[in-house]
Design a protein around this motif. Structure first.
Motif, PDB file in Angstrom:
ATOM      1  N   LEU A   1      -6.807   1.517  -7.377  1.00  0.00           N
ATOM      2  CA  LEU A   1      -5.625   1.150  -6.514  1.00  0.00           C
ATOM      3  C   LEU A   1      -5.324  -0.312  -6.556  1.00  0.00           C
TER       4      LEU A   1
ATOM      5  N   ASN B   1      -5.856   8.322  -0.103  1.00  0.00           N
ATOM      6  CA  ASN B   1      -5.833   9.698  -0.959  1.00  0.00           C
ATOM      7  C   ASN B   1      -6.393  10.890  -0.229  1.00  0.00           C
TER       8      ASN B   1
ATOM      9  N   ALA C   1      -5.852   5.945  -6.937  1.00  0.00           N
ATOM     10  CA  ALA C   1      -5.218   4.676  -6.794  1.00  0.00           C
ATOM     11  C   ALA C   1      -4.278   5.015  -5.321  1.00  0.00           C
ATOM     12  N   ASP C   2      -4.056   5.738  -4.585  1.00  0.00           N
ATOM     13  CA  ASP C   2      -3.426   6.005  -3.451  1.00  0.00           C
ATOM     14  C   ASP C   2      -4.522   5.547  -2.318  1.00  0.00           C
ATOM     15  N   PRO C   3      -4.189   4.797  -1.412  1.00  0.00           N
ATOM     16  CA  PRO C   3      -4.931   3.947  -0.496  1.00  0.00           C
ATOM     17  C   PRO C   3      -5.798   5.096   0.394  1.00  0.00           C
TER      18      PRO C   3
ATOM     19  N   LYS D   1     -11.338  -1.279  -0.904  1.00  0.00           N
ATOM     20  CA  LYS D   1     -10.292  -0.223  -1.802  1.00  0.00           C
ATOM     21  C   LYS D   1     -10.963   0.216  -2.995  1.00  0.00           C
TER      22      LYS D   1
ATOM     23  N   ASP E   1       0.910  -1.176  -0.064  1.00  0.00           N
ATOM     24  CA  ASP E   1      -0.008  -0.003  -0.117  1.00  0.00           C
ATOM     25  C   ASP E   1       0.919   1.377   0.054  1.00  0.00           C
TER      26      ASP E   1
ATOM     27  N   HIS F   1       1.109   4.543  -2.310  1.00  0.00           N
ATOM     28  CA  HIS F   1       0.850   5.691  -1.962  1.00  0.00           C
ATOM     29  C   HIS F   1       1.877   6.751  -2.541  1.00  0.00           C
TER      30      HIS F   1
END
Ligand code: ST9
Ligand code: ZN
Ligand code: ZN
Length: 341
Positions: free
Chosen positions: A168, A147, A143-145, A164, A131, A135
């Motif tokens: 991501l 965000n 796609a940023d866990p 999710k 993750d 990030h």
């Protein structure tokens, strides 16, 4: 002359439009219709997590009450000690060593850090690092866990309460984790996580105060176990929330991660987040060498002195200076970030 076009969509035929223009217009429309509609993202709340985190935080508040009323002083000192050890398992361990490979460690130090990391119960090193690599690579996108453009609460804990984002899972497939899977200590931790974690994070911290200094079960369970665990979680989450919202940006003003001294103190040196997002390979996660605001660096430097940590990566003063001049917000000199202590 008005073009003679049949089947022209109503509402698009104007007096001075050419056949080509109208065809182009229709073609664009057809192309648009052929494109599959983007998969709609729907917030899917995981109620099990909502309930568990609610119970955990309620238990932590009760632990705080017990710490000031009935717990022995030694029990509270022990809780603080475990916060620091488990914190190091995150900062020196999964973050700086494994997610970023900013230094190397002998098997003895890797074993110690895996133990500290398991005490922190933030899921296995391999899952956490996956993750975290996403990030950094896709920071502040879908796609940023965690965000941070989805708000403070989402970045802090909300992301652990919902399924999710498909982006991501899709983008995360491209992240190479072979270096982590090839470490037998990490492979063991992941394989036996559900057996080892409850023992290290919950059972042992409760049993030690009862056995060694006669603490009651209630105090031992709620202070060094539940309160300590919840506190360490929140200090970690602050890096994703507060340090992505508040602070100055001497290295890159175009990104949200910022220099946050409060977070740096409680997260053992991980609040210098503007620097970290610009130079993620620096083992200090900061330009400053000041240990009081970066306990993790002191820890790694100690192990480097005894040879357990090596190949420590840093960034040259010249590279930092150039970056500060090119993209900084102008606060570098005011705050004296570059001053050596
Ligand atoms: C916790 C973690 O608290 C905190 C991390 C904080 C990070 C901070 C970073 C800041 C910098 C460092 C500062 C440190 C400071 C420390 C200070 C200390 C004093 N890529 O996850 P699942 C795929 S944990 C690619 O279940 P759901 C994959 O196929 C707290 N693919 O997704 C996966 O299967 P598998 C305790 C990915 O179903 C599948 O999806 N733990 C990726 O959407 C399913 O994965 C908890 O509470 C990816 N990145 O569920 C558990 N991710 O794994 C909380 C997923 O087999 N988590 N896939 O390959 C959950 O319950 C669930 O993950 C969920 C999402 C409900 C959140
Ligand atoms: Zn970040
Ligand atoms: Zn990082």
């Amino acid at each position: 002359m008005a073009p003679n076009v049949t089947n022209a969509p109503t509402g698009v035929l104007f007096e001075n439009e050419t056949v080509e223009e109208i065809k182009k217009c229709m073609l664009i429309k057809e192309e648009e219709e052929e494109k599959p509609a983007p998969k709609q993202y729907k917030l899917d709340i995981v109620w099990r997590n909502v309930i568990l985190f609610f119970l955990l935080h309620t238990g932590a508040l009760y632990g705080l009450y017990l710490a000031f009323t009935s717990a022995k002083l030694l029990t509270s000192i022990f809780a603080y000690f475990l916060y620091v050890l488990s914190g190091l398992g995150i900062t020196a361990g999964v973050h700086r060593l494994w997610a970023h490979r900013s230094y190397k460690a002998t098997w003895q130090l890797r074993l110690l850090l895996t133990l500290f990391n398991t005490l922190a119960f933030q899921d296995s090193v391999i899952d956490w690092a996956r993750d975290h690599r996403v990030h950094h690579k896709y920071s502040e996108t879908d796609a940023d866990p965690h965000n941070a453009t989805r708000g403070f609460f989402f970045a802090h804990v909300g992301w652990l309460l919902v399924r999710k984002h498909p982006q991501l899972k899709e983008k995360g497939k491209g992240i190479d984790l072979s270096d982590l899977y090839s470490d037998p200590i990490l492979a063991f931790q992941k394989k036996y996580y559900l057996l080892v974690m409850p023992l290290v994070c919950f059972v042992i911290p409760t049993v030690i105060p009862m056995y060694f200094w006669g603490e009651t079960f209630g105090n031992a369970f709620f202070v060094p176990t539940i309160l300590r665990y919840t506190f360490t979680l929140n200090m970690t989450w602050l890096v994703n929330s507060a340090a992505h919202f508040f602070g100055n940006k001497p290295y890159d003003k175009s990104i949200n991660p910022a220099q946050n001294i409060g977070v740096a103190i409680f997260a053992l040196g991980e609040g210098w987040h503007n620097y970290h997002h610009v130079f993620p390979w620096d083992y200090k996660t900061s330009e400053l060498g000041n240990y009081s605001f970066n306990f993790t660096t002191a820890f790694i430097d100690f192990f480097s002195r005894i040879g357990w940590a090596y190949d420590l990566k840093t960034v040259s003063e010249d590279v930092i200076k150039k970056r500060v001049q090119r993209t900084g917000d102008g606060t570098h000199e005011i705050w004296g970030w570059g001053d050596k202590d």
